[in-house]
Design a protein around this motif. Structure first.
Motif, PDB file in Angstrom:
ATOM      1  N   ILE A   1       1.105  -1.283   0.007  1.00 22.06           N
ATOM      2  CA  ILE A   1      -0.506  -0.531  -0.189  1.00 22.06           C
ATOM      3  C   ILE A   1       1.335   1.171  -0.429  1.00 22.06           C
ATOM      4  O   ILE A   1       0.780   1.755  -0.651  1.00 22.06           O
ATOM      5  CB  ILE A   1      -0.812  -0.157   0.920  1.00 22.06           C
ATOM      6  N   ARG A   2       1.840   1.195   0.788  1.00 27.96           N
ATOM      7  CA  ARG A   2       3.312   2.242   0.701  1.00 27.96           C
ATOM      8  C   ARG A   2       3.413   2.768  -0.649  1.00 27.96           C
ATOM      9  O   ARG A   2       3.745   3.775  -0.843  1.00 27.96           O
ATOM     10  CB  ARG A   2       3.905   1.924   2.073  1.00 27.96           C
ATOM     11  N   GLY A   3       4.020   1.466  -1.251  1.00 32.60           N
ATOM     12  CA  GLY A   3       4.514   2.001  -2.466  1.00 32.60           C
ATOM     13  C   GLY A   3       3.429   2.528  -3.522  1.00 32.60           C
ATOM     14  O   GLY A   3       3.486   3.020  -4.414  1.00 32.60           O
TER      15      GLY A   3
ATOM     16  N   LYS B   1       1.141   4.630  -2.921  1.00 31.63           N
ATOM     17  CA  LYS B   1       1.260   5.780  -2.100  1.00 31.63           C
ATOM     18  C   LYS B   1       1.848   6.839  -2.971  1.00 31.63           C
ATOM     19  O   LYS B   1       2.134   7.918  -3.172  1.00 31.63           O
ATOM     20  CB  LYS B   1       1.239   6.372  -0.703  1.00 31.63           C
ATOM     21  N   LYS B   2       3.739   6.122  -3.215  1.00 28.68           N
ATOM     22  CA  LYS B   2       4.484   6.708  -4.131  1.00 28.68           C
ATOM     23  C   LYS B   2       4.510   6.724  -5.096  1.00 28.68           C
ATOM     24  O   LYS B   2       5.534   6.616  -6.896  1.00 28.68           O
ATOM     25  CB  LYS B   2       5.882   5.998  -3.652  1.00 28.68           C
TER      26      LYS B   2
END
Lengths: 414, 102
Positions: free
Chosen positions: B63-65, B67-68
């Protein structure tokens, strides 16, 4: 003279110093270990501090006491690693050249990654127990708390010791029972995973325990923000969970030093070969413990198993031999389940935790994936083992760095 | 095991994820999406291509990936693939379910 430099004097760094000082010829090698902090914490103890099971003194000691003779200990902040120049820059622009570097800078919580978490309610109604300060503040809160909705929450994976939040929920259940106020506390376990744990068989066993203790589960919850004004956490699918007391495991990240030095991934973990522990980008840089990005648990037991293999690989590297691809991701974790019991899990990159006996096949005395009192005693005994054996690099009898399948009930897949 | 998707026999695991990415094409993706009640739009395909690209480069998905990623923000990601967006989108993309979890 050649220089071997270890960054970080936590569990992994101290163990590596203890291992290597015995192996590297003193006439040829200087070993230096650098850490900005004076105190060495027994991090597994942070789980027990909030419940008044351990005292403050039981979880911290002066770090220099554990650095072996013959190793130079520098207590200073590390500003930068310059791997292209084989150089480490300390405070006041002092530099240190190295022939071999070991990065053991660990991981820590980053509550500022989530909106509203580290706001005005931090350590008032929102707590962590992954830092000494957090665990202590939570202990003081629990001593006077009158009850309500307790939410135990994981922000995102990976986290150090992925079973710790579950253990926290179990211990909270027995803590409030003992205080005679369990009926006043509603416990909910909230996780971004789709079950209680990351591996199927253990998830089943742990789910059963949560149910038995009346702990609710909210799964696949990817937190977007903490609405601290209205006491709720909200995820990206707009699911809301209300709390009176939020005990969260914030995002875990590698040290800012790794980011400053441009050596990390999105979470400041260093890309590392998962079987050799050599860094992916620099041959003379090795990484151990929580600082790596390898797909195993971030746990003391893992660091311990890694240390034995890394010692050998560093010696091989010095002799110009090929590195051994020996690290199998072995992890061995006690899981406190409350009421004086614990269960034990033993697993690696490919073998998930299963039932069985440990360390002696068919005998035990520890039982895998089953609760018993012996396992709990094992966990408590481990604090002594940690300070007196592990940090000093003394091997733990009968427990090998590579996982053994003996005594395990492994289903054969065709 | 085998599963009939878009009139073709495809190798999948017990959760329905493709075992062999070379068997994937847009029609297969479309077929899986309709089983999940998702109607594919250009934005959906853009995300699928991003995920497949990451997978081919052996970069972990999270999920963090997202975001970016620069392709989509997490809110939109949830809107396109409701419920478990990473699980559903990787299913449609014909790549393994991400192991965000250790």
């Amino acid at each position: 003279m050649k220089n071997l430099v270890i960054l970080g004097a936590g569990t992994s760094g101290t163990m590596m110093a203890s291992h290597l000082v015995k192996k590297l010829p003193k006439k040829e090698w200087n070993i230096t270990i650098i850490d900005q902090y004076k105190t060495h914490y027994y991090q597994p103890g942070f789980l027990f501090l909030p419940f008044d099971i351990y005292t403050e003194e039981q979880v911290k000691k002066t770090g220099s006491k554990f650095i072996p003779k013959g190793v130079k200990y520098v207590q200073e902040k590390i500003e930068l690693i310059e791997p292209e120049f084989n150089k480490v820059v300390l405070q006041d622009d002092k530099t240190l050249n190295y022939d071999i570097l070991i990065i053991a800078t660990g991981s820590k919580i980053a509550p500022d990654e989530i909106e509203g978490m580290e706001g005005p309610e931090w350590q008032k109604s929102i707590f962590d127990f992954y830092s000494y300060e957090g665990a202590k503040a939570l202990r003081d809160k629990l001593r006077e708390w009158k009850g309500g909705k307790l939410v135990v929450h994981i922000t995102e994976m990976p986290i150090k010791c992925p079973v710790a939040p579950l253990e926290f929920a179990f211990l909270a259940d027995s803590y409030f029972k003992k205080k005679g106020m369990r009926d006043k506390v509603d416990i909910t376990y909230v996780t971004p995973l789709d079950g209680a744990f990351t591996k199927p068989k253990a998830t089943k066993a742990l789910h059963h325990l949560l149910e038995e203790k009346g702990i609710k589960e909210v799964t696949s919850f990817n937190i977007e923000r903490v609405d601290y004004e209205n006491n709720k956490i909200i995820d990206y699918a707009d699911t809301e969970v209300a709390y009176d007391l939020l005990v969260t495991v914030p995002t875990n990240m590698g040290d800012e030093l790794i980011e400053r030095s441009g050596m990390g991934d999105d979470l400041n973990f260093v890309p590392t070969h998962k079987h050799t522990l050599q860094s992916k980008n620099h041959d003379n840089v090795f990484v151990i413990g929580d600082a790596t990005n390898i797909p195993t648990s971030k746990a003391g037991s893992v660091a311990h198993f890694e240390a034995e293999i890394l010692e050998e690989n560093i010696l091989r590297y010095i002799e110009g031999k090929t590195l051994k691809e020996d690290f199998d991701g072995h992890a061995n974790c006690f899981v406190e389940t409350g009421n004086g019991k614990a269960l034990l899990i033993d697993f690696n990159y490919t073998q998930e935790p299963v039932e069985g006996t440990f360390p002696f096949p068919g005998v035990g005395p520890l039982k895998l994936l089953k609760e018993n009192k012996m396992n709990h005693l094992g966990k408590l005994a481990f604090r002594w083992i940690y300070w007196n054996m592990l940090l000093k690099g003394i091997p733990i009898p009968f427990v090998s760095s590579k996982m053994s399948t003996k005594g395990k009930r492994i289903e054969q897949t065709a | 095991m085998k599963k009939l998707i878009a009139n073709r026999e495809i190798d999948v695991n017990e959760e329905g994820y493709l075992i062999d990415f070379s068997q994937w094409n847009r029609e297969i993706g479309e077929g899986i999406a309709s089983n999940c009640d998702i109607e594919m739009t250009d934005k959906h395909w853009e995300v699928i291509e991003y995920l497949q690209d990451k997978h081919l480069k052996e970069e972990a998905l999270s999920i963090r990936g997202i975001k970016k990623s620069g392709v989509i923000n997490i809110k939109e990601f949830y809107a396109l693939f409701p419920k478990g967006p990473l699980k559903t989108s990787t299913l449609i993309a014909g790549i393994p379910k991400p192991k965000s979890c250790i």
